[in-house]
Design an enzyme around this catalytic site. Structure first.
Site, PDB file in Angstrom:
ATOM      1  N   ASN A 112     107.007  95.709 -39.013  1.00  0.00           N
ATOM      2  CA  ASN A 112     108.287  96.357 -38.706  1.00  0.00           C
ATOM      3  C   ASN A 112     109.049  96.779 -39.941  1.00  0.00           C
ATOM      4  OD1 ASN A 112     108.736  96.614 -35.923  1.00  0.00           O
ATOM      5  ND2 ASN A 112     109.029  94.398 -35.704  1.00  0.00           N
ATOM      6  N   TYR A 118      89.286  92.303 -48.744  1.00  0.00           N
ATOM      7  CA  TYR A 118      89.255  93.729 -48.393  1.00  0.00           C
ATOM      8  C   TYR A 118      87.823  94.272 -48.283  1.00  0.00           C
ATOM      9  CZ  TYR A 118      94.293  93.840 -49.065  1.00  0.00           C
ATOM     10  OH  TYR A 118      95.637  93.608 -48.936  1.00  0.00           O
ATOM     11  N   HIS A 159     110.877 101.972 -31.689  1.00  0.00           N
ATOM     12  CA  HIS A 159     110.740 100.562 -31.297  1.00  0.00           C
ATOM     13  C   HIS A 159     111.938  99.866 -31.930  1.00  0.00           C
ATOM     14  CE1 HIS A 159     109.338  96.515 -30.742  1.00  0.00           C
ATOM     15  NE2 HIS A 159     109.238  96.315 -32.042  1.00  0.00           N
ATOM     16  N   ARG A 206     107.703  95.155 -21.326  1.00  0.00           N
ATOM     17  CA  ARG A 206     108.897  94.394 -20.929  1.00  0.00           C
ATOM     18  C   ARG A 206     109.631  95.111 -19.793  1.00  0.00           C
ATOM     19  NH1 ARG A 206     110.254  93.233 -27.250  1.00  0.00           N
ATOM     20  NH2 ARG A 206     109.200  91.223 -27.368  1.00  0.00           N
ATOM     21  N   ARG A 223     108.337  97.169 -17.542  1.00  0.00           N
ATOM     22  CA  ARG A 223     107.546  97.015 -16.309  1.00  0.00           C
ATOM     23  C   ARG A 223     107.701  95.605 -15.740  1.00  0.00           C
ATOM     24  NH1 ARG A 223     101.593  98.881 -17.606  1.00  0.00           N
ATOM     25  NH2 ARG A 223     101.323  98.563 -15.367  1.00  0.00           N
ATOM     26  N   GLN A 225     112.550  89.897 -40.332  1.00  0.00           N
ATOM     27  CA  GLN A 225     113.916  90.063 -40.828  1.00  0.00           C
ATOM     28  C   GLN A 225     114.520  88.711 -41.184  1.00  0.00           C
ATOM     29  OE1 GLN A 225     115.482  92.931 -38.253  1.00  0.00           O
ATOM     30  NE2 GLN A 225     117.307  93.330 -39.427  1.00  0.00           N
ATOM     31  N   ASP A 270     107.711  97.207 -25.517  1.00  0.00           N
ATOM     32  CA  ASP A 270     108.955  97.490 -24.787  1.00  0.00           C
ATOM     33  C   ASP A 270     108.617  98.041 -23.394  1.00  0.00           C
ATOM     34  OD1 ASP A 270     110.842  97.521 -27.469  1.00  0.00           O
ATOM     35  OD2 ASP A 270     108.884  98.428 -27.762  1.00  0.00           O
ATOM     36  N   ALA A 298     101.498  97.004 -36.840  1.00  0.00           N
ATOM     37  CA  ALA A 298     102.490  96.224 -36.084  1.00  0.00           C
ATOM     38  C   ALA A 298     103.713  95.929 -36.943  1.00  0.00           C
ATOM     39  CB  ALA A 298     101.881  94.910 -35.606  1.00  0.00           C
ATOM     40  N   HIS A 320     105.036 101.724 -12.710  1.00  0.00           N
ATOM     41  CA  HIS A 320     104.762 102.687 -13.779  1.00  0.00           C
ATOM     42  C   HIS A 320     106.074 103.165 -14.362  1.00  0.00           C
ATOM     43  CE1 HIS A 320     100.562 102.550 -12.967  1.00  0.00           C
ATOM     44  NE2 HIS A 320     100.886 102.494 -11.692  1.00  0.00           N
ATOM     45  N   SER A 332     101.600  97.411 -10.647  1.00  0.00           N
ATOM     46  CA  SER A 332     101.926  98.502  -9.713  1.00  0.00           C
ATOM     47  C   SER A 332     103.191  99.257 -10.111  1.00  0.00           C
ATOM     48  CB  SER A 332     102.089  97.941  -8.296  1.00  0.00           C
ATOM     49  OG  SER A 332     100.898  97.299  -7.910  1.00  0.00           O
ATOM     50  N   ARG A 363     118.124  96.230 -41.593  1.00  0.00           N
ATOM     51  CA  ARG A 363     116.807  96.805 -41.272  1.00  0.00           C
ATOM     52  C   ARG A 363     116.284  97.620 -42.452  1.00  0.00           C
ATOM     53  NH1 ARG A 363     115.687  96.391 -35.851  1.00  0.00           N
ATOM     54  NH2 ARG A 363     114.177  98.052 -35.771  1.00  0.00           N
TER      55      ARG A 363
HETATM   56  N1  LIG Z   1     105.817  95.769 -33.654  1.00  0.00           N
HETATM   57  C1  LIG Z   1     106.203  94.690 -33.019  1.00  0.00           C
HETATM   58  O1  LIG Z   1     106.517  94.743 -31.818  1.00  0.00           O
HETATM   59  C2  LIG Z   1     106.232  93.382 -33.776  1.00  0.00           C
HETATM   60  C3  LIG Z   1     106.294  92.160 -33.119  1.00  0.00           C
HETATM   61  C4  LIG Z   1     106.270  90.984 -33.889  1.00  0.00           C
HETATM   62  C5  LIG Z   1     106.243  91.062 -35.282  1.00  0.00           C
HETATM   63  N2  LIG Z   1     106.223  92.290 -35.867  1.00  0.00           N
HETATM   64  C6  LIG Z   1     106.203  92.438 -37.321  1.00  0.00           C
HETATM   65  O2  LIG Z   1     104.961  92.021 -37.830  1.00  0.00           O
HETATM   66  C7  LIG Z   1     105.130  91.580 -39.183  1.00  0.00           C
HETATM   67  C8  LIG Z   1     104.526  90.205 -39.325  1.00  0.00           C
HETATM   68  O3  LIG Z   1     105.229  89.278 -38.503  1.00  0.00           O
HETATM   69  P1  LIG Z   1     104.709  87.780 -38.359  1.00  0.00           P
HETATM   70  O4  LIG Z   1     105.646  87.089 -37.452  1.00  0.00           O
HETATM   71  O5  LIG Z   1     103.251  87.765 -38.072  1.00  0.00           O
HETATM   72  O6  LIG Z   1     104.976  87.283 -39.855  1.00  0.00           O
HETATM   73  P2  LIG Z   1     104.163  86.167 -40.673  1.00  0.00           P
HETATM   74  O7  LIG Z   1     105.058  85.817 -41.812  1.00  0.00           O
HETATM   75  O8  LIG Z   1     103.666  85.108 -39.758  1.00  0.00           O
HETATM   76  O9  LIG Z   1     102.879  86.948 -41.222  1.00  0.00           O
HETATM   77  C9  LIG Z   1     102.990  87.925 -42.237  1.00  0.00           C
HETATM   78  C10 LIG Z   1     101.689  87.944 -43.021  1.00  0.00           C
HETATM   79  O10 LIG Z   1     101.771  88.995 -43.987  1.00  0.00           O
HETATM   80  C11 LIG Z   1     101.073  88.534 -45.127  1.00  0.00           C
HETATM   81  N3  LIG Z   1     101.498  89.265 -46.328  1.00  0.00           N
HETATM   82  C12 LIG Z   1     102.721  89.315 -46.891  1.00  0.00           C
HETATM   83  N4  LIG Z   1     102.690  90.082 -48.006  1.00  0.00           N
HETATM   84  C13 LIG Z   1     101.402  90.528 -48.151  1.00  0.00           C
HETATM   85  C14 LIG Z   1     100.734  91.364 -49.106  1.00  0.00           C
HETATM   86  N5  LIG Z   1     101.385  91.890 -50.164  1.00  0.00           N
HETATM   87  N6  LIG Z   1      99.417  91.592 -48.917  1.00  0.00           N
HETATM   88  C15 LIG Z   1      98.757  91.068 -47.842  1.00  0.00           C
HETATM   89  N7  LIG Z   1      99.340  90.291 -46.922  1.00  0.00           N
HETATM   90  C16 LIG Z   1     100.656  90.021 -47.069  1.00  0.00           C
HETATM   91  C17 LIG Z   1     101.445  87.052 -45.214  1.00  0.00           C
HETATM   92  O11 LIG Z   1     100.500  86.354 -45.983  1.00  0.00           O
HETATM   93  C18 LIG Z   1     101.397  86.638 -43.735  1.00  0.00           C
HETATM   94  O12 LIG Z   1     100.113  86.193 -43.383  1.00  0.00           O
HETATM   95  C19 LIG Z   1     106.640  91.609 -39.454  1.00  0.00           C
HETATM   96  O13 LIG Z   1     106.943  92.811 -40.115  1.00  0.00           O
HETATM   97  C20 LIG Z   1     107.235  91.599 -38.065  1.00  0.00           C
HETATM   98  O14 LIG Z   1     108.518  92.199 -38.034  1.00  0.00           O
HETATM   99  C21 LIG Z   1     106.175  93.426 -35.154  1.00  0.00           C
END
Ligand SMILES: NC(=O)c1ccc[n+]([C@@H]2O[C@H](COP(=O)([O-])OP(=O)(O)OC[C@H]3O[C@@H](n4cnc5c(N)ncnc54)[C@H](O)[C@@H]3O)[C@@H](O)[C@H]2O)c1
Length: 267
Positions: free
Chosen positions: A73, A18, A128, A104, A106, A35, A101, A71, A121, A119, A41
Site C-alpha cells: 500500500n 531473487y 483502494h 467486503r 458483497r 502505516q 473491497d 499488494a 454481484h 449470489s 498516507r
Molecule cells: N492491498 C491490500 O488490500 C493490503 C492489505 C493488507 C496489507 N497491505 C499492505 O501490504 C504491505 C505488507 O503488509 P504486511 O502486514 O504483510 O507487513 P509485514 O511487515 O508483515 O511484511 C512486510 C514484509 O516486507 C519486507 N520488506 C521490507 N522492506 C523490504 C525490502 N527493502 N526488500 C524486501 N523485503 C522488504 C519485510 O521483511 C516483511 O517481510 C503493506 O504495505 C500493507 O499496507 C495491503
C-alpha cells in the site's frame, strides 16, 4: 503453513532469494511497511516506494516474463510506479486494488439480504482507500436488481442501512488494523483469487488496479475497474455502467490518485 499442506492442495513452500524467481509465471509483491500511528498516507507512500524501487529491478532481472501482482500500500500509486520501473506491458502489472473491497461489499450485502455471498454481484471501483466508489446502481442478486430483490424479500434497503454498509466497506481496514494490527486473511484470499485466474487462464472479471491507456482521460493512472484476468494477466478492461453520481465519484477518486502520484513526482 508447510504443515497445513496435507489438508490443502499439494504445494511446496520454501524461502529463497531473487535468483529463485527464474521462470516464475507470477510474482506477488507484498513487501513494504504498514502505516505507523500518526503517519500520513503520503509518508507511507514515500517509504514503500523506496522499498519497491529496490525490489522491482531484482525481480525483472531474474523473471523478465513474469506477471507482477502488487499488494503493498498505497496499492494504486505503487502499481503505477511498478509499471514504470518494470517497463512491463500494463497488463502484466496488476494491483490487488479493490478486489478486497468488492468482497467486503458483497459480504455485507449478502449478510443483510440473507443470501449467499456467491449470489450477490456488486463492485467497488476507483482507489483502494477512502475515495473508493461502491457501485450500488448495478448491484444485483440472481439477475434481479438489488432494490427489486430487497423489496421482493421484504428487506428495507434504507439510506441508513446503505450508509452502514458503505461505512463497513470503506472503513473495514481501519477497524481491523485497530483491532488486530493488520489485515491478512482477506487480502491473501484476494491475491490467491487473482493468481488462480492467471494460472487457469480463467478470464475472470475481477476489480483490480492497472495503468489506464494514453487514450483515456486518466492516462497512466492506476485504479480499479472490472478487468478480465487470464493467463497473460489483464487482457481487457470493462467500461462499467455507472449512475451520474457514481461517475462523478469515480472521477474524484481518480483525482485523489493523480494528486498522490504528482506529490511523489510520478506524473
Ligand atoms: N492491498 C491490500 O488490500 C493490503 C492489505 C493488507 C496489507 N497491505 C499492505 O501490504 C504491505 C505488507 O503488509 P504486511 O502486514 O504483510 O507487513 P509485514 O511487515 O508483515 O511484511 C512486510 C514484509 O516486507 C519486507 N520488506 C521490507 N522492506 C523490504 C525490502 N527493502 N526488500 C524486501 N523485503 C522488504 C519485510 O521483511 C516483511 O517481510 C503493506 O504495505 C500493507 O499496507 C495491503
Amino acid at each position: 503453513m508447510t504443515h497445513a499442506t496435507p489438508f490443502a492442495r499439494p504445494v511446496r513452500i520454501m524461502a529463497g532469494d531473487y535468483q529463485d524467481l527464474a521462470g516464475a509465471s507470477v510474482v506477488v509483491l507484498a513487501c513494504g511497511l504498514g502505516q505507523k500511528p500518526g503517519e500520513t498516507r503520503l509518508e507511507l507512500l514515500q517509504r514503500n516506494r523506496s522499498v519497491l524501487e529496490k525490489v522491482v529491478p531484482q525481480i525483472t532481472r531474474n523473471a523478465p516474463d513474469t506477471i507482477l501482482v502488487i499488494a503493498s500500500n498505497p496499492v494504486d500509486v505503487l502499481t503505477q510506479m511498478v509499471t514504470q520501473v518494470s517497463a512491463f506491458p500494463p497488463g502484466r502489472v496488476i494491483g490487488s486494488g479493490t478486489i478486497l473491497d468488492t468482497a467486503r461489499f458483497r459480504t455485507l450485502l449478502a449478510e443483510n439480504l440473507n443470501i449467499s455471498t456467491h449470489s450477490v454481484h456488486s463492485y467497488v471501483l476507483g482507489e483502494h482507500g477512502d475515495s473508493e466508489v461502491l457501485v450500488w446502481s448495478s448491484a444485483s442478486v440472481g439477475g434481479v436488481p438489488l432494490e427489486a430483490f430487497a423489496s421482493q424479500i421484504g428487506c428495507a434497503l434504507t439510506q441508513e442501512l446503505k450508509g452502514q454498509i458503505d461505512d463497513g466497506v470503506r472503513r473495514a481496514a481501519y477497524r481491523i488494523i485497530e483491532g488486530k494490527g493488520s489485515t491478512y486473511y482477506g487480502i491473501a484470499s484476494g491475491i490467491s483469487r487473482i493468481v488462480s485466474a492467471i494460472r487457469t487462464n480463467e478470464r475472470a472479471v475481477l476489480t483490480v488496479s492497472s495503468s489506464l491507456p494514453e487514450t483515456t482521460e486518466f492516462a497512466g493512472l492506476c485504479f480499479s475497474l472490472p478487468r478480465i484476468v487470464a493467463a497473460g494477466g489483464i487482457v481487457a478492461t470493462l467500461k462499467p455502467e455507472l449512475s451520474s453520481e457514481e461517475q462523478i465519484d469515480l472521477r474524484k477518486s481518480a483525482e485523489v490518485l493523480r494528486r498522490a502520484a504528482q506529490a511523489i513526482g510520478n506524473l
